[in-house]
Scaffold this motif. Structure first.
Motif, PDB file in Angstrom:
ATOM      1  N   PHE A 106       2.335 -10.875   0.870  1.00  5.22           N
ATOM      2  CA  PHE A 106       2.852  -9.550   1.130  1.00  5.22           C
ATOM      3  C   PHE A 106       2.951  -8.806  -0.192  1.00  5.22           C
ATOM      4  CE2 PHE A 106       6.279  -6.485   1.537  1.00  5.22           C
ATOM      5  CZ  PHE A 106       5.929  -5.842   2.708  1.00  5.22           C
ATOM      6  N   ALA A 107       2.411  -7.606  -0.266  1.00  9.17           N
ATOM      7  CA  ALA A 107       2.492  -6.853  -1.515  1.00  9.17           C
ATOM      8  C   ALA A 107       2.799  -5.399  -1.230  1.00  9.17           C
ATOM      9  CB  ALA A 107       1.173  -6.968  -2.285  1.00  9.17           C
ATOM     10  N   CYS A 108       3.758  -4.863  -1.960  1.00  9.66           N
ATOM     11  CA  CYS A 108       4.092  -3.453  -1.808  1.00  9.66           C
ATOM     12  C   CYS A 108       4.432  -2.914  -3.196  1.00  9.66           C
ATOM     13  CB  CYS A 108       5.272  -3.303  -0.859  1.00  9.66           C
ATOM     14  SG  CYS A 108       5.801  -1.591  -0.666  1.00  9.66           S
ATOM     15  N   PRO A 109       3.384  -2.587  -3.976  1.00  7.59           N
ATOM     16  CA  PRO A 109       3.621  -2.219  -5.370  1.00  7.59           C
ATOM     17  C   PRO A 109       4.062  -0.769  -5.526  1.00  7.59           C
ATOM     18  CG  PRO A 109       1.284  -2.233  -4.915  1.00  7.59           C
ATOM     19  CD  PRO A 109       1.980  -2.525  -3.618  1.00  7.59           C
ATOM     20  N   LEU A 110       4.998  -0.315  -4.720  1.00  9.85           N
ATOM     21  CA  LEU A 110       5.491   1.045  -4.902  1.00  9.85           C
ATOM     22  C   LEU A 110       6.901   1.151  -4.339  1.00  9.85           C
ATOM     23  CD1 LEU A 110       4.532   3.718  -2.369  1.00  9.85           C
ATOM     24  CD2 LEU A 110       3.802   1.435  -1.945  1.00  9.85           C
ATOM     25  N   ARG A 111       7.662   2.123  -4.868  1.00  8.74           N
ATOM     26  CA  ARG A 111       8.988   2.378  -4.318  1.00  8.74           C
ATOM     27  C   ARG A 111       8.819   3.290  -3.121  1.00  8.74           C
ATOM     28  NH1 ARG A 111      13.567   3.192  -7.732  1.00  8.74           N
ATOM     29  NH2 ARG A 111      14.360   3.770  -5.682  1.00  8.74           N
ATOM     30  N   ILE A 112       9.163   2.739  -1.962  1.00 12.36           N
ATOM     31  CA  ILE A 112       8.917   3.525  -0.750  1.00 12.36           C
ATOM     32  C   ILE A 112      10.117   4.415  -0.423  1.00 12.36           C
ATOM     33  CG2 ILE A 112       9.734   1.875   0.974  1.00 12.36           C
ATOM     34  CD1 ILE A 112       7.203   2.438   2.565  1.00 12.36           C
ATOM     35  N   ASP A 113      11.258   4.167  -1.129  1.00 12.06           N
ATOM     36  CA  ASP A 113      12.480   4.921  -0.770  1.00 12.06           C
ATOM     37  C   ASP A 113      12.371   6.413  -1.094  1.00 12.06           C
ATOM     38  OD1 ASP A 113      12.482   2.536  -2.157  1.00 12.06           O
ATOM     39  OD2 ASP A 113      14.331   2.963  -3.243  1.00 12.06           O
ATOM     40  N   ASN A 114      11.499   6.769  -2.055  1.00 11.90           N
ATOM     41  CA  ASN A 114      11.402   8.209  -2.308  1.00 11.90           C
ATOM     42  C   ASN A 114      10.267   8.872  -1.526  1.00 11.90           C
ATOM     43  OD1 ASN A 114       9.340   7.156  -3.683  1.00 11.90           O
ATOM     44  ND2 ASN A 114       9.919   7.937  -5.703  1.00 11.90           N
ATOM     45  N   ILE A 115       9.841   8.178  -0.478  1.00 12.69           N
ATOM     46  CA  ILE A 115       8.868   8.779   0.429  1.00 12.69           C
ATOM     47  C   ILE A 115       9.589   9.101   1.728  1.00 12.69           C
ATOM     48  CG2 ILE A 115       6.827   8.291   1.814  1.00 12.69           C
ATOM     49  CD1 ILE A 115       5.857   6.627  -0.597  1.00 12.69           C
ATOM     50  N   ASN A 116       9.492  10.353   2.138  1.00 11.18           N
ATOM     51  CA  ASN A 116      10.245  10.776   3.321  1.00 11.18           C
ATOM     52  C   ASN A 116       9.559  10.383   4.613  1.00 11.18           C
ATOM     53  OD1 ASN A 116      12.331  12.092   1.913  1.00 11.18           O
ATOM     54  ND2 ASN A 116      10.950  13.834   1.527  1.00 11.18           N
ATOM     55  N   LEU A 117       9.933   9.249   5.137  1.00 10.88           N
ATOM     56  CA  LEU A 117       9.434   8.882   6.462  1.00 10.88           C
ATOM     57  C   LEU A 117      10.604   9.002   7.433  1.00 10.88           C
ATOM     58  CD1 LEU A 117       7.392   5.629   5.704  1.00 10.88           C
ATOM     59  CD2 LEU A 117       6.456   7.859   6.310  1.00 10.88           C
TER      60      LEU A 117
END
Ligand SMILES: Nc1ncnc2c1ncn2[C@@H]1O[C@H](COP(=O)(O)OP(=O)(O)O)[C@@H](O)[C@H]1O
Ligand SMILES: [Mg+2]
Length: 228
Positions: free
Chosen positions: A117-128
């Motif tokens: 599993f890889a998620c090389p980004l901060r997803i919290d500052n993306i408005n979903l």
């Protein structure tokens, strides 16, 4: 008047309703079924712990089987609850919820597979929005269900990354691959994935894994970041 927009709004409301029904079902399973099973298991364990001689070996063996069966049933109910209403999505957010869905899929698959599993980004500052997160989760969940059911994979990878103005969720398996003609004909699960993707304006594609066996499912969701 924008009828297309109204239609999507209506469908989104419908999806929210269905999801809240699922949440209620999960709560019922938790409050009723799971707690009944837990009570029965407790009773069986108390009997099993009675001193030697209090019961025949046959009864003791029967109790052991009963306890084992009840525990397996409780695990099943917990899994069903998690599928109905992923608690991780509420408590931890989309990325950890997807990660734990991957781990669960690997355990419940007929043949367990290795995962990355890889998620090389901060997803919290993306408005979903909540609905977007839920629908993305459901799409990835069905991709994983399909891998568990049909792929016979040894290795499954999920990568989440930024790609231009989109967020990309890529699920790759090294299983038997999809044969376009037969697989996509009566594809209810796949139709549901497409339907959910349409509701949030996401693009959904199936590819052959490059250079080897397997399938790649990609979901691209258009995003707005909170930073400039
Ligand atoms: N990752 C995969 N690997 C191999 N075959 C797949 C995969 N995903 C889907 N399929 C094939 O596509 C078909 C349609 O999938 P789906 O619409 O979800 O229906 P279902 O899972 O109910 O069979 C499956 O029956 C299976 O043959
Ligand atoms: Mg399916």
């Amino acid at each position: 008047m924008n009828t297309q927009r109204d239609l999507i709004e209506g469908l989104l409301q419908f999806v929210t309703l269905v999801e809240s029904e699922r949440k209620l079902l999960a709560a019922d399973l938790h409050d009723q079924t799971l707690s009944d099973l837990r009570e029965l298991a407790r009773l069986a364990r108390r009997l099993f712990e009675k001193p030697e001689g209090a019961m025949s070996q046959e009864v003791r063996n029967g109790l052991a089987k009963l306890i084992f069966g009840l525990e397996a049933a409780m695990d099943e109910v917990r899994r069903a609850m998690e599928n109905l209403s992923p608690s991780a999505l509420d408590t931890l957010g989309l990325v950890p919820a997807i990660e734990s869905c991957l781990a669960r899929a690997s355990q419940t698959s007929e043949r367990p597979f290795l995962t990355r599993f890889a998620c090389p980004l901060r997803i919290d500052n993306i408005n979903l929005s909540e609905t977007e997160q839920l629908l993305i989760y459901r799409i990835v969940q069905e991709a994983l269900n399909n891998i568990s059911k049909h792929a016979g994979a040894r290795f499954v990878e999920i990568v989440i990354m930024r790609e231009g103005d989109s967020l990309l969720f890529r699920v790759t398996d090294d299983g038997r691959g999809m044969t376009q003609s037969s697989d996509l004909r009566r594809a209810r699960g796949i139709e549901n994935m497409r339907y959910r993707a349409r509701l949030i304006g996401a693009e959904l594609t199936w590819l052959k894994a490059t250079g080897r066996r397997g399938t790649v499912v990609e979901v691209r969701v258009p995003i707005v970041t909170s930073e400039a």
